[in-house]
Design an enzyme around this catalytic site. Structure first.
Site, PDB file in Angstrom:
ATOM      1  N   CYS A  86       0.762  -1.244   0.000  1.00 35.11           N
ATOM      2  CA  CYS A  86       0.000   0.000   0.000  1.00 35.11           C
ATOM      3  C   CYS A  86       0.799   1.304   0.000  1.00 35.11           C
ATOM      4  CB  CYS A  86      -0.983   0.067   1.153  1.00 35.11           C
ATOM      5  SG  CYS A  86      -1.962  -1.435   1.300  1.00 35.11           S
TER       6      CYS A  86
ATOM      7  N   ASN B 228      -1.351   1.870   5.436  1.00 34.20           N
ATOM      8  CA  ASN B 228      -0.226   1.096   4.927  1.00 34.20           C
ATOM      9  C   ASN B 228       0.425   0.423   6.128  1.00 34.20           C
ATOM     10  OD1 ASN B 228       3.101   1.945   3.766  1.00 34.20           O
ATOM     11  ND2 ASN B 228       1.995   0.042   3.564  1.00 34.20           N
ATOM     12  N   GLY B 229       0.414  -0.893   6.156  1.00 30.96           N
ATOM     13  CA  GLY B 229       1.044  -1.582   7.274  1.00 30.96           C
ATOM     14  C   GLY B 229       0.365  -2.880   7.595  1.00 30.96           C
TER      15      GLY B 229
ATOM     16  N   TYR C  31      14.677  -1.563  -1.764  1.00 26.99           N
ATOM     17  CA  TYR C  31      13.806  -2.037  -2.828  1.00 26.99           C
ATOM     18  C   TYR C  31      12.517  -1.244  -3.012  1.00 26.99           C
ATOM     19  CZ  TYR C  31      10.663  -5.514  -5.050  1.00 26.99           C
ATOM     20  OH  TYR C  31       9.765  -6.157  -5.845  1.00 26.99           O
TER      21      TYR C  31
ATOM     22  N   GLY D  71       1.574  -0.486  -4.666  1.00 24.47           N
ATOM     23  CA  GLY D  71       0.401  -1.356  -4.668  1.00 24.47           C
ATOM     24  C   GLY D  71      -0.345  -1.238  -5.973  1.00 24.47           C
TER      25      GLY D  71
END
Ligand code: SF4
Length: 493
Positions: A38, A139-140, A278, A65
């Site tokens: 996300c 997000n998480g 990344y 995402g």
């Protein structure tokens, strides 16, 4: 929906016995590669077309995402939402954006671990009624979400998605207060895990970040208004100016009163180090540093740790390009593009037929034989997770004529799964959890293999090691992981 009691109980039992392997096995099969889960964005900017700006910001965060995208807006009186499965550019058109009026917006790109087209999980999610109506995107990964889910069910909350974002939202709504800051504080004291969350009510934008700061979140300004985003690259694309990172444990309210900050105590800082390796775009800033030079430093340190007599260096595009350049500069060897990436391959809802499926990695990369023929190549890549892709990349490069292939990896071996929002693999699927470096070299078919040491990685990032989560290399989790079964129950139900 969260209904599979048998699986839930199996995971609770595994957790109760703290049997790590059982917990990991209970996760079942997950997808092969490393995926961030996300991207989030929020804006409070009267006088601007906030839906359109959110669209372009989500477009810049697409790498975080690709499963679904959504935007919620408020004009001070009502909250509107539009979202669908697919890429940002597939989900929204002029008609959809035209319906999203107002001066406050939040947006969300979702990467789904469940993988299938689960429309109910599109975020932001709109919750509550009347003065309590709000939209929320996260997000998480909340590691105690099943426990909280049960509690909320007992209080009469009905869940319509299988995301822990809805758990966070309902926990906020369940707080014994009508003040939104107090409600968020109440939720943060009960949440365990990683979250960088955007939320809007009819008249304000709220953002909050977990006390460990596992997932990134930054604040910027735009034409007298304010924006927040997972990464600063989203700010650049809409002409906003980066102000600062949102601190671990910080809650921000943006309203007609401007920006107000409220803080919960910071735990151990633990930003995910894979943001540097990344996930994040190389043109994003984190902790005041541009990502790109940290990646070239990873390549340079790899060259110092694993020098080799070779003719040229290449990075596996796009994430290892900067590290490849860093290796080449340090080794004083030419850098070449040996593989071209089809940048638009992304996610598609068109299923490939068997012949196309057999092409595998060829669908993504095309080798340049003129650059590779007869060459002793150093090939730099960001990571090896399950080891399913790397042998195909090595094979592609060898078939294109490379004489020798020396793989160099920008991270230490990944031996432990992630419980904080990165969809990696189960422990038994991680190749480095059960094979030595030499066994992995043989498995991928390279002539040599070198992984950057943890020291080399931390030197490249140039910040104290205790600022980061490095648990997938070390197994030392900043947040207790025995609660992970809660999340697994949600994800697999
Ligand atoms: S376990 Fe690894 S991927 Fe997960 S948050 Fe920690 S460093 Fe990032």
């Amino acid at each position: 929906m969260i209904q599979d009691t048998d699986r839930l109980i199996a995971r609770l039992t595994a957790a109760a016995t703290k049997d790590y392997n059982k917990i990991v096995e209970a996760a079942g099969e997950k997808v092969a590669n490393l995926h961030e889960e996300c991207g989030v964005f929020g804006i409070y900017c009267p006088g601007e077309d906030v839906a359109r700006l959110t669209f372009f910001a989500l477009f810049a965060l697409q790498h975080r995402g690709q499963e679904s995208a959504g935007i919620a807006t408020s004009d001070g009186k009502k909250i509107q939402f539009y979202g669908d499965m697919g890429l940002v550019s597939q989900v929204f058109d002029e008609n959809a954006l035209g319906q999203l009026t107002g001066h406050i917006a939040i947006g969300h790109n979702r990467y789904s671990t469940t993988g299938s087209s689960r429309r109910m999980n599109i975020q932001p999610i709109v919750l509550g009624t009347g003065a309590d109506t709000m939209a929320i995107g996260n997000n998480g990964n909340i590691v105690n979400s099943a426990h909280l889910y049960r509690e909320l069910c007992e209080q009469g909350y009905n869940f319509r998605s299988s995301t822990d974002t809805e758990v966070v939202g309902d926990l906020i709504l369940s707080a014994p207060s009508t003040d939104w800051i107090e409600r968020i504080r109440y939720a943060m004291r009960r949440l365990q895990g990683a979250y960088s969350t955007v939320m809007l009510t009819k008249d304000a934008l709220y953002v909050f970040r977990d006390p460990w700061g596992v997932r990134p979140l930054c604040l910027g300004s735009l034409n007298g208004g304010f924006v927040v985003a997972s990464e600063s690259c989203a700010l650049d694309h809409i002409g906003a100016k980066l102000i600062r990172e949102i601190d671990p444990g910080e809650i921000i309210r943006i309203s007609q009163n401007g920006v107000e900050s409220f803080r919960e105590p910071i735990r151990k800082r633990a930003l995910c180090i894979f943001e540097y390796i990344y996930f994040a775009r190389p043109d994003s800033y984190m902790n005041g540093q541009l990502i790109y030079p940290t990646r070239t430093a990873m390549g340079a340190n790899l060259s110092k740790e694993y020098p080799v007599d070779a003719d040229a260096v290449m990075g596996v595009p796009d994430t290892a390009t900067a590290a490849g350049i860093g290796y080449a500069q340090e080794a004083n060897k030419p850098y070449c593009e040996g593989l071209l990436k089809n940048r638009y391959v992304g996610r598609t809802f068109i299923a490939p037929d068997q012949r196309i499926r057999d092409l595998g990695v060829k669908l993504k990369f095309n080798p340049l034989p003129q650059m590779l023929k007869g060459q002793r190549m150093v090939v730099v890549d960001d990571s090896i997770v399950r080891g399913t892709t790397t042998p195909k990349v090595v094979d592609l490069i060898r078939r294109a004529g490379a004489k020798e292939i020396h793989m160099r990896i920008c991270a230490p071996p990944i031996k432990y799964p992630c419980f904080f929002g990165v969809d990696m693999a189960t422990r038994k699927e991680l190749i480095a959890s059960h094979k030595s470096v030499e066994e992995i070299r043989q498995f991928i078919g390279a002539d040599s293999l070198g992984y950057l040491s943890l020291d080399g990685l931390l030197k490249s990032v140039n910040l104290p090691g205790d600022s980061f989560c490095t648990a997938c290399f070390t197994g030392e989790y900043p947040i207790p992981v025995q609660l992970e079964m809660d999340k697994l129950a949600l994800e697999n139900s």
